[in-house]
Every structure is written in C-alpha cells, then in structure tokens.
Design an enzyme around this catalytic site. Structure first.
Site, PDB file in Angstrom:
ATOM      1  N   GLU A 114       0.827  -1.202   0.000  1.00 38.93           N
ATOM      2  CA  GLU A 114       0.000   0.000   0.000  1.00 38.93           C
ATOM      3  C   GLU A 114       0.858   1.247   0.000  1.00 38.93           C
ATOM      4  O   GLU A 114       1.979   1.244   0.508  1.00 38.93           O
ATOM      5  CB  GLU A 114      -0.845   0.046   1.278  1.00 38.93           C
ATOM      6  CG  GLU A 114      -1.792  -1.098   1.416  1.00 38.93           C
ATOM      7  CD  GLU A 114      -2.594  -1.007   2.706  1.00 38.93           C
ATOM      8  OE1 GLU A 114      -3.389  -1.898   2.947  1.00 38.93           O
ATOM      9  OE2 GLU A 114      -2.401  -0.036   3.471  1.00 38.93           O
ATOM     10  N   CYS A 360      -1.765   1.722   8.274  1.00 43.22           N
ATOM     11  CA  CYS A 360      -0.850   0.853   7.556  1.00 43.22           C
ATOM     12  C   CYS A 360      -1.359  -0.588   7.425  1.00 43.22           C
ATOM     13  O   CYS A 360      -1.694  -1.222   8.405  1.00 43.22           O
ATOM     14  CB  CYS A 360       0.470   0.920   8.311  1.00 43.22           C
ATOM     15  SG  CYS A 360       1.489  -0.482   8.328  1.00 43.22           S
TER      16      CYS A 360
END
Ligand code: SF4
Length: 378
Positions: A114, A360
C-alpha cells in the site's frame, strides 16, 4: 512482467547510460529518458517523442517501466488518496475511483503493498506527503497492526519504493510530491540498502528532486541499523516507533522487541543525533486502556528526556478483527499535557483518511478478507 529486464526506477544515470550505450544510443539519451519519466511523468516509450520510432520500440523491448498494477484506488473525503498495488502482476491496471467503489475480487492477495498520498490541510500549501511501504507485509508483527498479520512476503526494491512515489504524484489533482515518510508496510531498516538507494533517487535532481530534509524513515528499532544510517550522508529524519514506555509492555505489543531493549534504542537514537545533529522523533501509538494512562506518559517523558527528541502521539485507527481501540480524546490530551509539563516537545498527529482505512496495511488486510470471503462463496 519483469522477466529479468532492467527496471527504470531501479537505475541511476550511470547504470542507464551504460545500458543505452550497449544498445547503441549516445550518453545524452539517458538524461532525456530520465526527464520523460521523472519530469514529464511519462513511462510509456511510445509517448517519448524525442526518441526515434525505432528507439522507442527498443526501449519498450529492453526495459521494464512500471511493475505495479493498481488493485484499488481510494479517495477519502479529506483528500487523502490510497493505492493498493500488486507487483509483477502483468500490464493491466484496475484503478477504481472513489471510496464507495466496490472491491474487485482478486484470487491472490499476495505481492500487494500500500501507499498513501496525504495533502496538506491548508489549501494554499503545496505540501503533499507520500507514505510508502518498504516491504510486502512486515516481519515485526506488531499486535495492533494489519501489516504484521500475514508476516513478511518479501522486500521491495529501491525502484518499487520510488514507483510508489511516482504513482502517487500522478494521481488526479496531486502533482509534485514534496515529502516522503517510510511509514507504510514493512520495517525500512530491515531492507536497509534498498531503502537508502530509494532515498538517493527520491532526492536526486535527475530523480524526484525531493529535499532529504522532507524524508522520514520510521523504524521499530534495529539499533545497529540506526547507527549505520547515521553514517549515511543523507540528512533525513529518523523516527523511532516506541509505542510503549517500558520493555515489558513493549514486548507484549511488538514481538520483535524481545530482541532489543528500549534503552538500546534510546542509546542508538542519541548516537544518531550526535553524528547528524538531527533531532529524533519518537512515535507513540496510543491504544485505549493499554498504553495511554498517566503512568505511561510519565515513563515516556523519562525516556524522551534522555535524547534530543520530540514525541509524536498517534491515535490508533481500529483494525477489523484486532482487539485494540482508539483512545478517548480526554486521555490523549492528558497524556500530551504530562509530557509537555515534563518539558518534552509533543505533538498529536492529525488522523487523516479515516474513511478509507488509511492505517498501515489495513486496505490490503480488508481486501484479502473480502477476496477470501468471495472465494468461499458457492
Ligand atoms: S506497525 Fe510498522 S513495524 Fe509494526 S507490524 Fe505494522 S508495519 Fe510492521
């Protein structure tokens, strides 16, 4: 697919010049090619009109220009944009705009990482921060983090780190990225050489041209690597993620912490300041009822007073399936007040992009869950 061909984002000018000359092109073509990629944001040889048709075909044959496919693109109401990338999955992008878009189902959720673009809250500011991953998954396994859930699935190369910044800069309405934080998936100092190499490309005038002072490397703590980083000639900011003010609690929250004490980290942070003159950031994620009480703040103040540092307090973003929750605002304020009363410079980091799961590893985790559910449907 990569197929062993050189990848443009992994290359510096000297390497690119050597390759082009082996393919019969003059040296100045290397800087032209880098200008197309980094200045004009063009990574399709067919659009590089300063090259002859034959040279464009040669470049397309010999080099890999991008390695990521966009599995999902989310846009939060506060302007934060997040990409879920799949590496070496083929040429096709499957970009999905907007936070309400349905998830495409992929059979395999591995090789995904990501990255996030966080714009300034001040509309007049040109500050745009890229939060990038340094690994696929994470070996550290913090109990409160979605990235650590599946363990480590591999390191990213310097080029893959740079491609994240490049892609975020190319999103609609973004433009030039001004700041980079290594706070996405992974432990950056466990992928030391690729991370340092990526920083060199991010800061190079021929690359992304970002000031090294606008780059932060965040580590959960590898003291030897912190000392090594202090010797690298790059004036970046070092952030040490403590998340707990004593070893007993830290080892419960961060499995890797059994190998290293907080005091070793503080000593390494002090060494970093002595060698570089750059103040260290201590990151502390507040988990309700776990590490957010006054006694924790007093212990943390004692640690922060041992080195030139400031403390960033981060309010936890809940992750589906994990037993931790966001702290009360009153507890966060009280925590900050105790630190400040002890003379510790402290900030509460603004929570951004909460409506798109910007913490995250959260998007990858949710995507994997949905893909799993879809795969089990009759
Ligand atoms: S918080 Fe950072 S170090 Fe911990 S598991 Fe998540 S990505 Fe890894």
């Amino acid at each position: 697919m990569n197929e062993g061909r050189p990848y443009i984002f992994d290359l510096d000018p000297a390497q690119l010049t050597a390759l082009l000359s082996a393919w019969g092109m003059p040296a100045y073509r290397a800087s032209q090619l880098l200008e197309w990629v980094y200045r004009h944001h063009v990574a399709e040889p067919a659009r590089m009109t300063s090259f002859s048709h034959a040279d464009r075909e040669l470049l397309a044959r010999q080099l890999v220009f991008t390695r990521a496919a966009v599995v999902r693109h989310q846009l939060a109401t506060d302007g934060v944009q997040k990409l879920l990338l799949k590496w070496d999955a083929g040429e096709a992008d499957h970009a999905v705009e907007g936070s309400s878009a349905a998830l495409p189902v992929v059979e395999d959720s591995s090789r995904q990482s990501e990255c996030v673009m966080i714009p300034s809250t001040d509309p007049r500011s040109t500050r745009r921060t890229a939060c990038v991953s340094s690994q696929i998954g994470c070996p550290v396994g913090c109990r409160f983090c979605a990235s650590g859930l599946g363990g480590l699935d591999g390191n990213l190369t310097s080029g893959q780190i740079v491609e994240q910044v490049w892609r975020l800069g190319g999103l609609p309405g973004v433009g030039r990225i001004s700041h980079v934080v290594f706070m996405g998936m992974g432990e950056p100092l466990a992928n030391f050489e690729q991370v340092v190499r990526a920083v060199r490309t991010l800061t190079a005038p021929w690359g992304c041209g970002i000031s090294a002072r606008h780059i932060t490397i965040s580590t959960v703590g590898l003291p030897a690597q912190i000392r090594r980083l202090a010797e690298v000639d790059l004036p970046i900011t070092l952030a040490i993620s403590l998340h707990a003010p004593n070893d007993e609690l830290r080892r419960r929250l961060i499995p890797w912490a059994q190998f290293v004490s907080i005091q070793q980290l503080i000593d390494a942070g002090r060494h970093y300041f002595d060698r570089t003159g750059r103040e260290v950031t201590l990151e502390y994620t507040l988990l309700r009822g776990v590490n957010d009480q006054p006694e924790h703040a007093r212990e943390l103040a004692g640690l922060a007073q041992q080195l030139r540092s400031h403390v960033n307090l981060i309010r936890y973003n809940e992750v589906k399936g994990l037993p931790y929750s966001r702290p009360d605002t009153a507890d966060v304020r009280r925590f900050q007040a105790i630190l400040r009363a002890a003379g510790v410079n402290t900030h509460i980091r603004a929570s951004r992009g909460r409506d798109i799961a910007a913490a995250c590893g959260q998007l990858r985790h949710e995507h994997a869950e949905l893909a799993r559910e879809a795969a089990q449907r009759p």
